[in-house]
Design a protein around this motif. Structure first.
Motif, mmCIF file in Angstrom:
data_model
loop_
_atom_site.group_PDB
_atom_site.id
_atom_site.type_symbol
_atom_site.label_atom_id
_atom_site.label_comp_id
_atom_site.label_asym_id
_atom_site.label_seq_id
_atom_site.Cartn_x
_atom_site.Cartn_y
_atom_site.Cartn_z
ATOM 1 N N VAL A 113 0.819 -1.231 0.000
ATOM 2 C CA VAL A 113 0.000 0.000 0.000
ATOM 3 C C VAL A 113 0.843 1.267 0.000
ATOM 4 O O VAL A 113 0.310 2.364 0.195
ATOM 5 C CB VAL A 113 -0.972 0.003 1.207
ATOM 6 C CG1 VAL A 113 -1.971 -1.122 1.085
ATOM 7 C CG2 VAL A 113 -0.208 -0.090 2.531
ATOM 8 N N GLY A 114 2.148 1.147 -0.194
ATOM 9 C CA GLY A 114 2.992 2.330 -0.336
ATOM 10 C C GLY A 114 3.069 3.185 0.906
ATOM 11 O O GLY A 114 3.376 2.703 1.998
ATOM 12 N N VAL A 115 2.755 4.467 0.741
ATOM 13 C CA VAL A 115 2.949 5.438 1.831
ATOM 14 C C VAL A 115 2.022 5.161 3.009
ATOM 15 O O VAL A 115 2.263 5.654 4.125
ATOM 16 C CB VAL A 115 2.722 6.878 1.323
ATOM 17 C CG1 VAL A 115 3.794 7.254 0.303
ATOM 18 C CG2 VAL A 115 1.329 7.031 0.723
ATOM 19 N N LEU A 116 0.960 4.410 2.799
ATOM 20 C CA LEU A 116 0.053 4.071 3.899
ATOM 21 C C LEU A 116 0.592 2.932 4.761
ATOM 22 O O LEU A 116 0.014 2.592 5.788
ATOM 23 C CB LEU A 116 -1.325 3.687 3.358
ATOM 24 C CG LEU A 116 -2.135 4.791 2.679
ATOM 25 C CD1 LEU A 116 -3.419 4.212 2.104
ATOM 26 C CD2 LEU A 116 -2.444 5.910 3.667
ATOM 27 N N GLY A 117 1.700 2.323 4.349
ATOM 28 C CA GLY A 117 2.234 1.169 5.065
ATOM 29 C C GLY A 117 2.533 1.432 6.523
ATOM 30 O O GLY A 117 2.180 0.647 7.403
ATOM 31 N N ASP A 118 3.196 2.569 6.802
ATOM 32 C CA ASP A 118 3.525 2.905 8.187
ATOM 33 C C ASP A 118 2.270 3.118 9.022
ATOM 34 O O ASP A 118 2.238 2.794 10.214
ATOM 35 C CB ASP A 118 4.400 4.154 8.236
ATOM 36 C CG ASP A 118 5.827 3.881 7.779
ATOM 37 O OD1 ASP A 118 6.265 2.715 7.881
ATOM 38 O OD2 ASP A 118 6.491 4.819 7.314
ATOM 39 N N LYS A 119 1.223 3.666 8.388
ATOM 40 C CA LYS A 119 -0.030 3.903 9.107
ATOM 41 C C LYS A 119 -0.666 2.589 9.539
ATOM 42 O O LYS A 119 -1.086 2.448 10.693
ATOM 43 C CB LYS A 119 -0.992 4.682 8.202
ATOM 44 C CG LYS A 119 -2.302 5.047 8.874
ATOM 45 C CD LYS A 119 -2.108 6.023 10.017
ATOM 46 C CE LYS A 119 -3.440 6.489 10.582
ATOM 47 N NZ LYS A 119 -3.269 7.395 11.737
ATOM 48 N N PHE A 120 -0.726 1.617 8.637
ATOM 49 C CA PHE A 120 -1.279 0.317 8.994
ATOM 50 C C PHE A 120 -0.434 -0.360 10.084
ATOM 51 O O PHE A 120 -0.953 -0.984 11.003
ATOM 52 C CB PHE A 120 -1.355 -0.592 7.765
ATOM 53 C CG PHE A 120 -2.533 -0.314 6.878
ATOM 54 C CD1 PHE A 120 -3.815 -0.646 7.279
ATOM 55 C CD2 PHE A 120 -2.365 0.282 5.643
ATOM 56 C CE1 PHE A 120 -4.906 -0.385 6.475
ATOM 57 C CE2 PHE A 120 -3.442 0.550 4.816
ATOM 58 C CZ PHE A 120 -4.716 0.210 5.237
ATOM 59 N N TYR A 121 0.878 -0.214 9.975
ATOM 60 C CA TYR A 121 1.783 -0.807 10.965
ATOM 61 C C TYR A 121 1.522 -0.231 12.355
ATOM 62 O O TYR A 121 1.474 -0.964 13.347
ATOM 63 C CB TYR A 121 3.225 -0.543 10.543
ATOM 64 C CG TYR A 121 4.264 -1.240 11.385
ATOM 65 C CD1 TYR A 121 4.661 -2.541 11.110
ATOM 66 C CD2 TYR A 121 4.868 -0.579 12.452
ATOM 67 C CE1 TYR A 121 5.634 -3.177 11.870
ATOM 68 C CE2 TYR A 121 5.836 -1.196 13.220
ATOM 69 C CZ TYR A 121 6.221 -2.500 12.930
ATOM 70 O OH TYR A 121 7.169 -3.126 13.693
ATOM 71 N N ASP A 122 1.320 1.090 12.427
ATOM 72 C CA ASP A 122 1.064 1.734 13.720
ATOM 73 C C ASP A 122 -0.293 1.320 14.293
ATOM 74 O O ASP A 122 -0.440 1.160 15.512
ATOM 75 C CB ASP A 122 1.116 3.254 13.567
ATOM 76 C CG ASP A 122 2.506 3.754 13.247
ATOM 77 O OD1 ASP A 122 3.472 3.027 13.532
ATOM 78 O OD2 ASP A 122 2.616 4.875 12.690
ATOM 79 N N ILE A 123 -1.271 1.134 13.414
ATOM 80 C CA ILE A 123 -2.615 0.769 13.880
ATOM 81 C C ILE A 123 -2.615 -0.616 14.523
ATOM 82 O O ILE A 123 -3.117 -0.792 15.632
ATOM 83 C CB ILE A 123 -3.622 0.828 12.716
ATOM 84 C CG1 ILE A 123 -3.856 2.287 12.298
ATOM 85 C CG2 ILE A 123 -4.947 0.177 13.116
ATOM 86 C CD1 ILE A 123 -4.707 2.423 11.052
#
Length: 280
Positions: A113-123
């Motif tokens: 998912v590209g730039v959203l990857g870190d967001k999913f990881y944090d969630i």
């Protein structure tokens, strides 16, 4: 998903007789713990206000957790005559400070998912059931202290009755990641019978009930501990005055239960045990 868990223990101790009825023992147990978890999944997430926006994050994890700890063992035994024996034991809490190694999870999200990857990881890192397997999830998951009591009584020339109980201090055990949240202290009670066929052979049977202290709030997809009934049978062969050989079979019937999301957990286990006891 695929998981493995190994707790290898090395134990030694010494016992001393105080008088004709009482004896005591002290010991040390070393525990080498290793927990592994591999999982992979593909998901589709849609935004309710943007119908055409869909992302497909990939969950890909390969985690290894390792720890080493030690505990003390203290025992007391009362043996007033040839028929009756009473034993008491206390094991201290085993501190296990796990070190996590995990590298694929963040990369899997970024690749999918590209730039959203870190967001999913944090969630997902906010969920204790997942965080304990992430690199940020290093921390204590100690084995609780244990108090135990066991007794045997020879009711006839060839028949001996046995009973025992264990109490686990789970609520007091060190836990950095919430693994023991909502647990009560657990316990086990067991009864058994030994019957001597002759000078060489002894038959054994027994039953044990286990209350783990877990409940619907503690069950996760990677960690669910169910109450159980265990039925066992076995035989002991006295090879000579110094060496005893034993073999046992046990069937464990776990109680079926559900978590807060109405997911059902159940399992059955069969176990075979082999032992040799040598007296110097």
């Amino acid at each position: 998903i695929h998981g493995q868990s190994y707790y290898v223990a090395f134990q030694g101790g010494i016992a001393r007789k105080f008088n004709e009825a009482w004896s005591g023992a002290v010991g040390l147990r070393l525990v080498d713990a290793e927990r592994k978890f591999k999982g992979e999944g593909n998901f589709e997430i849609a935004h309710k206000d943007i119908p055409n926006l869909k992302v497909n994050p990939k969950f890909d994890i390969d985690s290894e957790r390792t720890a080493f700890g030690a505990s003390g063992i203290f025992g007391l035994n009362y043996h007033p005559n040839d028929k009756f024996n009473l034993a008491m034991r206390y094991e201290t809490e085993t501190k296990l400070d796990f070190d996590n190694k995990e590298s694929k999870l963040r990369k899997g999200f970024k690749d999918s998912v590209g730039v959203l990857g870190d967001k999913f990881y944090d969630i997902i890192g906010k969920d204790p059931a997942i965080k304990q397997w992430m690199s940020e999830g290093s921390g204590r998951r100690n084995l609780p202290a244990v108090a135990a009591l066991g007794a045997s009584y020879k009711v006839a020339e060839k028949t001996t009755l046995l009973a025992s109980g264990n109490y686990y201090f789970i609520k007091e055990a060190g836990d950095d990641l919430g693994n023991f949240d909502h647990y009560d202290n657990g316990y086990e009670v067991a009864v058994g019978v030994d019957y001597e066929l002759n000078e060489k052979w002894t038959l054994m049977t027994g039953y044990q009930y286990t209350n783990t202290g877990a409940n619907e709030k503690t069950y996760t997809d990677t960690d669910y501990v169910l109450d159980a009934d265990m039925y066992s049978m076995g035989a002991k062969y006295k090879y000579n005055s110094q060496l005893d050989l034993m073999g046992t079979y046990s069937f464990v019937q776990y109680k079926t239960d559900k978590n807060l999301k109405d997911i059902t957990y159940k399992k059955r286990v069969s176990a075979i045990g082999l032992a040799a006891i040598y007296k110097f």
